[in-house]
Scaffold this motif. Structure first.
Motif, PDB file in Angstrom:
ATOM      1  N   LEU A  93     -28.168 -64.709 -65.440  1.00  0.00           N
ATOM      2  CA  LEU A  93     -27.285 -65.066 -66.948  1.00  0.00           C
ATOM      3  C   LEU A  93     -28.229 -64.170 -67.905  1.00  0.00           C
ATOM      4  O   LEU A  93     -27.771 -64.150 -68.803  1.00  0.00           O
ATOM      5  N   ARG A  94     -29.391 -63.625 -67.565  1.00  0.00           N
ATOM      6  CA  ARG A  94     -30.089 -62.709 -68.323  1.00  0.00           C
ATOM      7  C   ARG A  94     -30.287 -61.417 -68.086  1.00  0.00           C
ATOM      8  O   ARG A  94     -30.135 -60.473 -68.887  1.00  0.00           O
ATOM      9  N   ALA A  95     -30.074 -61.018 -67.016  1.00  0.00           N
ATOM     10  CA  ALA A  95     -30.495 -59.976 -66.331  1.00  0.00           C
ATOM     11  C   ALA A  95     -29.945 -59.909 -64.713  1.00  0.00           C
ATOM     12  O   ALA A  95     -29.836 -60.693 -64.400  1.00  0.00           O
ATOM     13  N   PRO A  96     -29.460 -58.527 -64.283  1.00  0.00           N
ATOM     14  CA  PRO A  96     -29.034 -58.376 -62.983  1.00  0.00           C
ATOM     15  C   PRO A  96     -30.308 -59.163 -61.945  1.00  0.00           C
ATOM     16  O   PRO A  96     -31.299 -58.634 -62.079  1.00  0.00           O
ATOM     17  N   ALA A  97     -29.497 -59.845 -61.150  1.00  0.00           N
ATOM     18  CA  ALA A  97     -30.462 -60.869 -60.076  1.00  0.00           C
ATOM     19  C   ALA A  97     -29.767 -60.775 -58.828  1.00  0.00           C
ATOM     20  O   ALA A  97     -28.571 -60.869 -58.697  1.00  0.00           O
ATOM     21  N   GLY A  98     -30.685 -60.865 -57.859  1.00  0.00           N
ATOM     22  CA  GLY A  98     -30.181 -61.255 -56.375  1.00  0.00           C
ATOM     23  C   GLY A  98     -29.970 -59.935 -55.362  1.00  0.00           C
ATOM     24  O   GLY A  98     -29.967 -58.798 -56.255  1.00  0.00           O
ATOM     25  N   HIS A  99     -30.036 -60.187 -54.168  1.00  0.00           N
ATOM     26  CA  HIS A  99     -29.852 -59.096 -53.201  1.00  0.00           C
ATOM     27  C   HIS A  99     -28.985 -59.576 -52.115  1.00  0.00           C
ATOM     28  O   HIS A  99     -28.999 -60.869 -51.936  1.00  0.00           O
ATOM     29  N   GLY A 100     -28.183 -59.115 -51.357  1.00  0.00           N
ATOM     30  CA  GLY A 100     -27.640 -59.595 -50.211  1.00  0.00           C
ATOM     31  C   GLY A 100     -26.334 -60.163 -50.588  1.00  0.00           C
ATOM     32  O   GLY A 100     -25.700 -59.588 -51.397  1.00  0.00           O
ATOM     33  N   ASP A 101     -26.178 -61.238 -50.087  1.00  0.00           N
ATOM     34  CA  ASP A 101     -24.940 -62.099 -49.967  1.00  0.00           C
ATOM     35  C   ASP A 101     -24.586 -62.348 -51.521  1.00  0.00           C
ATOM     36  O   ASP A 101     -23.321 -62.425 -51.880  1.00  0.00           O
ATOM     37  N   VAL A 102     -25.384 -62.699 -52.490  1.00  0.00           N
ATOM     38  CA  VAL A 102     -24.909 -63.102 -53.875  1.00  0.00           C
ATOM     39  C   VAL A 102     -25.854 -62.373 -54.889  1.00  0.00           C
ATOM     40  O   VAL A 102     -26.980 -62.415 -54.803  1.00  0.00           O
ATOM     41  N   GLN A 103     -24.945 -61.946 -55.745  1.00  0.00           N
ATOM     42  CA  GLN A 103     -25.616 -60.903 -56.686  1.00  0.00           C
ATOM     43  C   GLN A 103     -24.911 -61.461 -58.149  1.00  0.00           C
ATOM     44  O   GLN A 103     -23.943 -61.599 -58.274  1.00  0.00           O
ATOM     45  N   ILE A 104     -25.933 -61.461 -58.985  1.00  0.00           N
ATOM     46  CA  ILE A 104     -25.262 -62.013 -60.561  1.00  0.00           C
ATOM     47  C   ILE A 104     -25.804 -61.075 -61.636  1.00  0.00           C
ATOM     48  O   ILE A 104     -27.060 -60.675 -61.658  1.00  0.00           O
ATOM     49  N   ARG A 139     -21.142 -59.368 -73.619  1.00  0.00           N
ATOM     50  CA  ARG A 139     -21.997 -60.247 -74.398  1.00  0.00           C
ATOM     51  C   ARG A 139     -21.480 -61.564 -73.873  1.00  0.00           C
ATOM     52  O   ARG A 139     -22.435 -62.635 -73.951  1.00  0.00           O
ATOM     53  N   THR A 140     -20.361 -61.900 -73.312  1.00  0.00           N
ATOM     54  CA  THR A 140     -19.775 -63.326 -73.126  1.00  0.00           C
ATOM     55  C   THR A 140     -19.313 -63.536 -71.563  1.00  0.00           C
ATOM     56  O   THR A 140     -19.090 -64.495 -71.287  1.00  0.00           O
ATOM     57  N   ARG A 141     -19.765 -62.481 -70.747  1.00  0.00           N
ATOM     58  CA  ARG A 141     -19.305 -62.720 -69.315  1.00  0.00           C
ATOM     59  C   ARG A 141     -20.413 -62.779 -68.291  1.00  0.00           C
ATOM     60  O   ARG A 141     -21.385 -62.080 -68.536  1.00  0.00           O
ATOM     61  N   THR A 142     -20.170 -63.201 -67.271  1.00  0.00           N
ATOM     62  CA  THR A 142     -21.317 -62.827 -66.133  1.00  0.00           C
ATOM     63  C   THR A 142     -20.478 -62.650 -64.918  1.00  0.00           C
ATOM     64  O   THR A 142     -19.448 -63.249 -64.725  1.00  0.00           O
ATOM     65  N   VAL A 143     -21.012 -61.903 -64.294  1.00  0.00           N
ATOM     66  CA  VAL A 143     -20.274 -61.404 -62.896  1.00  0.00           C
ATOM     67  C   VAL A 143     -21.151 -62.141 -61.775  1.00  0.00           C
ATOM     68  O   VAL A 143     -22.315 -62.005 -61.923  1.00  0.00           O
ATOM     69  N   LEU A 144     -20.457 -62.496 -60.742  1.00  0.00           N
ATOM     70  CA  LEU A 144     -20.831 -63.083 -59.638  1.00  0.00           C
ATOM     71  C   LEU A 144     -20.335 -62.478 -58.736  1.00  0.00           C
ATOM     72  O   LEU A 144     -18.921 -62.332 -58.515  1.00  0.00           O
ATOM     73  N   GLU A 145     -21.018 -61.649 -57.647  1.00  0.00           N
ATOM     74  CA  GLU A 145     -20.640 -60.961 -56.578  1.00  0.00           C
ATOM     75  C   GLU A 145     -20.961 -61.453 -55.407  1.00  0.00           C
ATOM     76  O   GLU A 145     -22.272 -61.899 -54.953  1.00  0.00           O
ATOM     77  N   PHE A 146     -20.115 -61.783 -54.473  1.00  0.00           N
ATOM     78  CA  PHE A 146     -20.314 -62.474 -53.063  1.00  0.00           C
ATOM     79  C   PHE A 146     -19.900 -61.548 -51.821  1.00  0.00           C
ATOM     80  O   PHE A 146     -18.660 -61.176 -51.870  1.00  0.00           O
ATOM     81  N   HIS A 147     -20.826 -61.355 -50.995  1.00  0.00           N
ATOM     82  CA  HIS A 147     -20.474 -60.482 -49.935  1.00  0.00           C
ATOM     83  C   HIS A 147     -20.296 -61.755 -48.672  1.00  0.00           C
ATOM     84  O   HIS A 147     -21.075 -62.518 -48.191  1.00  0.00           O
ATOM     85  N   SER A 148     -19.254 -61.604 -47.858  1.00  0.00           N
ATOM     86  CA  SER A 148     -19.326 -62.118 -46.495  1.00  0.00           C
ATOM     87  C   SER A 148     -18.940 -61.228 -45.537  1.00  0.00           C
ATOM     88  O   SER A 148     -18.566 -59.915 -45.679  1.00  0.00           O
ATOM     89  N   PRO A 149     -18.812 -61.572 -44.212  1.00  0.00           N
ATOM     90  CA  PRO A 149     -18.235 -60.735 -43.255  1.00  0.00           C
ATOM     91  C   PRO A 149     -16.827 -60.125 -43.477  1.00  0.00           C
ATOM     92  O   PRO A 149     -16.386 -59.588 -42.840  1.00  0.00           O
TER      93      PRO A 149
END
Length: 139
Positions: free
Chosen positions: A67-78, A83-93
């Protein structure tokens, strides 16, 4: 105190397609005191690639960081998006999904989880014990 306390929050997201279209989807954010380090994100069948309900599980701390800065690696990155939105990126097979959420809704959910189980108060030993027991075929 019973440990089956669950917080659920219905939320709307926008699924970004390969053609850069934004398709609205409903999702449910879920947190349970039974598994205090994790958050769950449930998608209904119509939002999933294979027409079946899908649940993504990731660390509560990852949501907090993302919510504050790019985080995560692998299957889930956020990461924050504007200013008002957040991206969730999910990786699966099966592929990758990119979802846009209102940051305020994610923040409200996160604050609710901290009301249930404060940061640093998670009973990690019970989680580890349960995980090992599952892994080794225990009860």
């Amino acid at each position: 105190m019973s440990m089956d306390i669950t917080l659920e929050q219905l939320t709307r997201a926008r699924l970004v397609t390969a053609e850069d279209l934004e398709v609205p989807v409903a999702a449910t954010l879920r947190y349970t005191a039974d598994d205090p380090l994790a958050v769950f994100l449930d998608f209904p069948a119509e939002a999933a690639l294979h027409g079946e309900e899908v649940t993504w599980t990731f660390a509560r701390s990852l949501l907090d960081q993302g919510l504050r800065a790019p985080a995560g690696h692998g299957d889930v990155q956020i990461w924050p998006y504007g200013r008002t939105r957040t991206v969730l990126e999910f990786h699966s097979p099966h592929g990758m999904a990119l979802l846009l959420f209102q940051a305020a809704a994610l923040r409200r959910f996160l604050m609710g989880t901290y009301e249930l189980v404060a940061s640093g108060q998670e009973d990690v030993s019970a989680v580890v014990e349960r995980g090992l027991s599952t892994l080794f075929g225990g009860v």
